[in-house]
Write a protein that holds these residues in place. Structure first.
Motif, mmCIF file in Angstrom:
data_model
loop_
_atom_site.group_PDB
_atom_site.id
_atom_site.type_symbol
_atom_site.label_atom_id
_atom_site.label_comp_id
_atom_site.label_asym_id
_atom_site.label_seq_id
_atom_site.Cartn_x
_atom_site.Cartn_y
_atom_site.Cartn_z
ATOM 1 N N SER A 280 0.916 -1.103 0.247
ATOM 2 C CA SER A 280 -0.110 0.017 0.074
ATOM 3 C C SER A 280 0.898 1.269 -0.057
ATOM 4 C CB SER A 280 -1.091 -0.041 1.328
ATOM 5 O OG SER A 280 -0.187 -0.210 2.300
ATOM 6 N N ALA A 281 0.413 2.380 0.836
ATOM 7 C CA ALA A 281 1.224 3.401 0.649
ATOM 8 C C ALA A 281 2.648 3.802 0.901
ATOM 9 C CB ALA A 281 0.362 4.569 1.403
ATOM 10 N N VAL A 282 3.198 2.785 1.568
ATOM 11 C CA VAL A 282 4.626 2.720 2.137
ATOM 12 C C VAL A 282 5.404 2.121 0.924
ATOM 13 C CG1 VAL A 282 6.507 1.678 3.203
ATOM 14 C CG2 VAL A 282 4.183 2.111 4.378
ATOM 15 N N HIS A 283 4.897 1.286 0.144
ATOM 16 C CA HIS A 283 5.518 0.960 -0.899
ATOM 17 C C HIS A 283 5.108 1.645 -2.236
ATOM 18 C CE1 HIS A 283 7.008 -2.522 1.386
ATOM 19 N NE2 HIS A 283 7.726 -2.933 0.233
ATOM 20 N N CYS A 284 4.211 2.310 -2.519
ATOM 21 C CA CYS A 284 3.965 3.189 -3.419
ATOM 22 C C CYS A 284 5.144 4.389 -3.299
ATOM 23 C CB CYS A 284 2.607 3.899 -3.391
ATOM 24 S SG CYS A 284 1.042 2.709 -3.829
ATOM 25 N N LEU A 285 5.284 4.842 -2.217
ATOM 26 C CA LEU A 285 6.203 6.124 -2.070
ATOM 27 C C LEU A 285 7.632 5.375 -2.008
ATOM 28 C CD1 LEU A 285 4.380 7.934 0.716
ATOM 29 C CD2 LEU A 285 5.151 9.067 -1.312
ATOM 30 N N ALA A 286 7.895 4.319 -1.553
ATOM 31 C CA ALA A 286 9.330 3.783 -1.592
ATOM 32 C C ALA A 286 9.735 3.340 -2.878
ATOM 33 C CB ALA A 286 9.380 2.709 -0.669
ATOM 34 N N GLU A 287 8.786 2.876 -3.803
ATOM 35 C CA GLU A 287 9.186 2.486 -5.168
ATOM 36 C C GLU A 287 9.466 3.833 -6.030
ATOM 37 O OE1 GLU A 287 6.553 -0.558 -6.528
ATOM 38 O OE2 GLU A 287 7.315 -1.978 -4.814
ATOM 39 N N ALA A 288 8.560 4.650 -5.820
ATOM 40 C CA ALA A 288 8.610 5.885 -6.501
ATOM 41 C C ALA A 288 9.867 6.998 -6.273
ATOM 42 C CB ALA A 288 7.496 6.922 -6.131
ATOM 43 N N LEU A 289 10.369 6.675 -4.844
ATOM 44 C CA LEU A 289 11.641 7.314 -4.528
ATOM 45 C C LEU A 289 12.663 6.639 -4.988
ATOM 46 C CD1 LEU A 289 13.157 9.375 -2.853
ATOM 47 C CD2 LEU A 289 13.005 7.781 -0.759
ATOM 48 N N GLY A 290 12.609 5.002 -5.045
ATOM 49 C CA GLY A 290 13.794 4.352 -5.705
ATOM 50 C C GLY A 290 13.781 4.524 -7.061
ATOM 51 N N GLY A 291 12.816 4.781 -7.923
ATOM 52 C CA GLY A 291 12.962 5.060 -9.390
ATOM 53 C C GLY A 291 13.888 6.136 -9.664
ATOM 54 N N ALA A 378 7.859 15.327 -8.157
ATOM 55 C CA ALA A 378 7.831 14.147 -9.507
ATOM 56 C C ALA A 378 7.591 12.779 -8.622
ATOM 57 C CB ALA A 378 9.206 14.368 -9.717
ATOM 58 N N ILE A 379 8.307 12.850 -7.270
ATOM 59 C CA ILE A 379 8.440 11.429 -6.697
ATOM 60 C C ILE A 379 6.775 11.190 -6.171
ATOM 61 C CG2 ILE A 379 8.932 10.314 -4.426
ATOM 62 C CD1 ILE A 379 11.371 12.020 -4.434
ATOM 63 N N ALA A 380 6.008 12.430 -5.785
ATOM 64 C CA ALA A 380 4.614 12.095 -5.554
ATOM 65 C C ALA A 380 3.799 11.589 -6.685
ATOM 66 C CB ALA A 380 3.953 13.306 -4.909
ATOM 67 N N GLU A 381 4.192 12.355 -7.915
ATOM 68 C CA GLU A 381 3.399 11.904 -9.189
ATOM 69 C C GLU A 381 3.687 10.254 -9.438
ATOM 70 O OE1 GLU A 381 2.948 13.299 -14.104
ATOM 71 O OE2 GLU A 381 4.356 14.151 -12.594
ATOM 72 N N ASN A 386 1.588 3.684 -9.124
ATOM 73 C CA ASN A 386 1.873 2.370 -8.493
ATOM 74 C C ASN A 386 0.461 1.761 -8.686
ATOM 75 O OD1 ASN A 386 2.240 0.400 -6.341
ATOM 76 N ND2 ASN A 386 4.149 1.379 -6.437
ATOM 77 N N VAL A 387 0.799 0.228 -8.927
ATOM 78 C CA VAL A 387 -0.331 -0.740 -8.998
ATOM 79 C C VAL A 387 -1.019 -0.886 -7.763
ATOM 80 C CG1 VAL A 387 0.935 -2.748 -8.889
ATOM 81 C CG2 VAL A 387 -1.284 -2.635 -10.380
ATOM 82 N N SER A 388 -0.576 -0.556 -6.567
ATOM 83 C CA SER A 388 -1.132 -0.865 -5.296
ATOM 84 C C SER A 388 -1.811 0.349 -4.674
ATOM 85 C CB SER A 388 0.127 -1.237 -4.301
ATOM 86 O OG SER A 388 0.641 -2.543 -4.827
ATOM 87 N N VAL A 389 -1.960 1.399 -5.257
ATOM 88 C CA VAL A 389 -2.462 2.453 -4.838
ATOM 89 C C VAL A 389 -3.925 2.536 -4.232
ATOM 90 C CG1 VAL A 389 -3.757 4.918 -5.168
ATOM 91 C CG2 VAL A 389 -1.248 4.476 -6.060
ATOM 92 N N PRO A 393 -5.587 1.346 2.928
ATOM 93 C CA PRO A 393 -6.853 1.103 3.633
ATOM 94 C C PRO A 393 -7.778 2.691 3.664
ATOM 95 C CG PRO A 393 -4.990 1.277 5.099
ATOM 96 C CD PRO A 393 -4.478 0.670 3.739
ATOM 97 N N ARG A 394 -6.858 3.602 3.435
ATOM 98 C CA ARG A 394 -7.294 5.089 3.080
ATOM 99 C C ARG A 394 -7.071 5.559 1.910
ATOM 100 N NH1 ARG A 394 -6.162 10.039 7.570
ATOM 101 N NH2 ARG A 394 -7.580 11.597 6.528
ATOM 102 N N PRO A 395 -8.204 6.101 1.313
ATOM 103 C CA PRO A 395 -7.788 6.863 -0.049
ATOM 104 C C PRO A 395 -6.602 7.518 -0.219
ATOM 105 C CG PRO A 395 -10.101 6.583 0.276
ATOM 106 C CD PRO A 395 -9.359 6.481 1.804
ATOM 107 N N LEU A 396 -5.858 7.234 -1.381
ATOM 108 C CA LEU A 396 -4.641 8.142 -1.645
ATOM 109 C C LEU A 396 -4.950 8.843 -2.536
ATOM 110 C CD1 LEU A 396 -2.174 5.296 -1.080
ATOM 111 C CD2 LEU A 396 -2.427 6.951 0.488
ATOM 112 N N SER A 397 -4.061 10.322 -2.725
ATOM 113 C CA SER A 397 -4.322 11.199 -3.924
ATOM 114 C C SER A 397 -3.089 11.578 -3.857
ATOM 115 C CB SER A 397 -5.140 12.220 -3.497
ATOM 116 O OG SER A 397 -4.840 13.120 -2.537
ATOM 117 N N LEU A 398 -2.636 12.476 -5.016
ATOM 118 C CA LEU A 398 -1.658 13.171 -5.136
ATOM 119 C C LEU A 398 -1.248 13.959 -3.921
ATOM 120 C CD1 LEU A 398 0.746 14.032 -7.168
ATOM 121 C CD2 LEU A 398 -0.579 15.769 -8.262
#
Length: 412
Positions: A280-291, A378-381, A386-389, A393-398
Motif C-alpha cells: 500500500s502507501a509505504v511501497h507506493c512511495l518507496a518505489e517512487a523514491l527508488g525510481g 515528481a516523486i509524488a506523481e 503504482n499498481v497498489s494505490v 486502507p485510506r484513499p490516496l491522492s497526489l
C-alpha cells in the motif's frame, strides 16, 4: 467496511514458491535439486558484491559437486534495470539455459525472475509491466524454472510471484509478474527457494537494518491493505513479532544464528503474505523514491531505508481508518495499549515503529540523505502510478502523497 465484513469476503491464496528448503547449510543441496529438475545448463544470476564476498563459492561448489554446467551473470545492480534484465535474458537464450539460479538480495532475485520470463517470452521486459488486471494475461509461455537463494532478510521476493524492475526511460519502478491465471499457468515465482541463514551472517549492520525494515513494511502493508485475508493476516501477525524481537539482535550481533534464522523466516513469510494481500502507501512511495534515487548520479537510497522513512507517516495517516488492526500492530511492536481507547491505541503503532527504527539507527529524514526538495512533486506523481494505490486502507491522492513526502523530508 467493518472488521467482520473484511473476513467474509471471498479470496484466493497462492503460496507462490513451490518448495521451501529452510535451514543452515541447505545451500549444499542446490546441485542435487537441479539434477532432480533435469537442469543441464544453468544461468546463475547475481551481483559483484556477492562475488567479492565469496558467497558465490558455496553455490559453485554445490554445482560442481553435482556436475551441473553453469554460467555466471554477475551484472545485477541495486534497483535492477530493464536493460540489465534484457542482457541477462539474451545470455540465457545464447547458452540455451533450461534453469536459472538467483543468488543475492532482492535485486538479484527480481532480475532473475524477469530474466527467466524474458528468456522464453518475446519482446522487452517493459511489455510485461502490470498496470491493470488484464495485464496478468501477458505472459503466455512458462518462464525458465528458477531456484532463488536469498542472502539478505528483507524483500521476501524468493517466496512470491512479483519482480520490481526499473524503467530506465522514465525512471519509475515496474511491477512484473503476478499469480498464475489458472492452476499450473505461467508464473515467474521460483520453483524452489533455499533459505540458508548462514548466507546472511556476513550482511553488514546497515543492510541488516534496512532489509529488516523492508520485511516489516511488507507485513504492515499486507496486514492493513484492503485485500488482506485471514491467511495473510495470520502470517503477518506472527512475523511482525519476530521482527520486533530479532531485528535489533541481528543488527547488533550479526553472528547470532537464531536472530538470522528468525529474520530469514520473517522475510520469506513477508513475500508470501503481501503477494496475496498487496502492498500500500509505504511501497507506493518507496518505489517512487527508488525510481528517482536508486541509481547514480543521484544519491542511491536503499529500498528498505526508503520504506523506513515513510512508515511512521503512512501508519499515522492510516491508523484511524482501521483502528482495530493498527492497535494490534502497536501490541505486536511491544506497545502497552491496555486501558486506552481504540483510536489512541491505534496511534501507538507509530511509537512502536519509531522505537524499532531507532534501535537499528537508520536515518529519519529525506533531507539528510540528499533528496532535493524540488524533486518531491515528481516523486509524488510517480507514487500515484503504482499498481497498489487502491489497496491502501485510506484513499490516496497526489496531495496526500505530497503531504507525506513533505513530512518525511524533514523527518522526526
Amino acid at each position: 467496511m467493518n472488521v467482520m465484513e473484511r473476513f467474509r469476503r471471498n479470496f484466493a491464496f497462492n503460496w507462490g514458491v513451490g518448495t521451501v528448503e529452510f535451514g543452515a547449510g541447505k545451500v549444499a543441496h542446490l546441485g542435487e535439486m537441479l539434477k532432480a529438475m533435469k537442469a543441464r545448463k544453468v544461468l546463475v544470476v547475481t551481483d559483484q558484491g556477492i562475488v567479492k564476498t565469496g558467497i558465490i563459492e558455496k553455490v559453485e561448489a554445490a554445482l560442481k559437486a553435482a556436475k551441473v554446467n553453469y554460467t555466471v551473470f554477475a551484472e545485477v545492480e541495486p534497483n535492477p534495470l530493464d536493460r540489465i534484465v534484457e542482457k541477462g535474458a539474451g545470455l540465457a537464450r545464447d547458452i540455451k539455459a533450461n534453469a536459472v539460479v538467483a543468488l543475492g538480495g532482492g535485486s538479484s532475485i527480481d532480475s532473475a525472475k524477469a530474466i527467466a520470463l524474458l528468456a522464453t517470452n518475446p519482446g522487452s521486459i517493459r511489455d510485461y509491466q502490470i498496470k491493470a488486471p488484464e495485464d496478468f494475461l501477458k505472459t503466455k509461455i512458462h518462464p525458465l524454472p528458477l531456484i532463488a537463494i536469498p542472502t539478505t532478510s528483507g524483500t521476501g521476493t524468493e517466496g512470491n510471484f512479483w519482480s520490481i524492475i526499473t524503467h530506465t526511460e522514465n525512471w519509475s519502478k515496474m511491477a512484473i509478474g503476478g499469480p498464475p491465471q489458472y492452476p499450473g499457468g505461467p508464473c515467474i515465482a521460483a520453483k524452489a527457494t533455499i533459505n540458508d541463514p548462514l548466507l546472511t551472517v556476513s550482511l553488514p549492520p546497515f543492510q541488516t537494518a534496512a532489509t529488516g525494515l523492508d520485511a516489516f513494511a511488507h507485513h504492515y502493508d499486507a496486514y492493513t491493505a484492503n485485500l488482506s485475508n485471514p491467511i495473510s493476516d495470520a502470517i503477518s501477525e506472527y512475523s511482525i513479532k519476530l521482527i520486533r524481537n530479532f531485528l535489533p539482535i541481528a543488527y547488533t550481533n550479526g553472528t547470532d544464528l537464531e536472530a538470522r534464522e528468525m529474520m530469514s523466516l520473517a522475510s520469506l513469510l513477508g513475500g508470501i503474505s503481501f503477494a496475496n494481500s498487496d502492498c500500500s502507501a509505504v511501497h507506493c512511495l518507496a518505489e517512487a523514491l527508488g525510481g528517482m534515487y536508486g541509481n547514480p548520479p543521484r544519491p542511491v537510497i536503499a529500498h528498505g531505508l526508503a520504506c523506513s522513512l515513510f512508515l511512521p507517516w503512512c501508519m499515522e495517516f492510516n491508523s484511524l481508518t482501521d483502528p482495530v488492526k493498527h492497535a494490534n500492530v502497536a501490541r505486536f511492536l511491544g506497545e502497552d495499549v491496555s486501558g486506552l481507547t481504540l483510536t489512541v491505541a491505534a496511534g501507538r503503532c507509530v511509537d512502536g515503529v519509531k522505537r524499532l527504527i531507532r534501535a537499528v539507527e537508520l536515518p529519519r529524514s529525506l533531507e539528510s540523505l540528499g533528496v532535493k526538495k524540488e524533486d518531491l512533486p515528481a516523486i509524488a506523481e510517480r507514487a500515484t502510478w503504482n499498481v497498489s494505490v487502491d489497496s491502501n486502507p485510506r484513499p490516496l491522492s497526489l496531495e496526500v502523497f505530497k503531504d507525506i513526502l513533505n513530512k518525511a523530508y524533514k523527518g522526526w
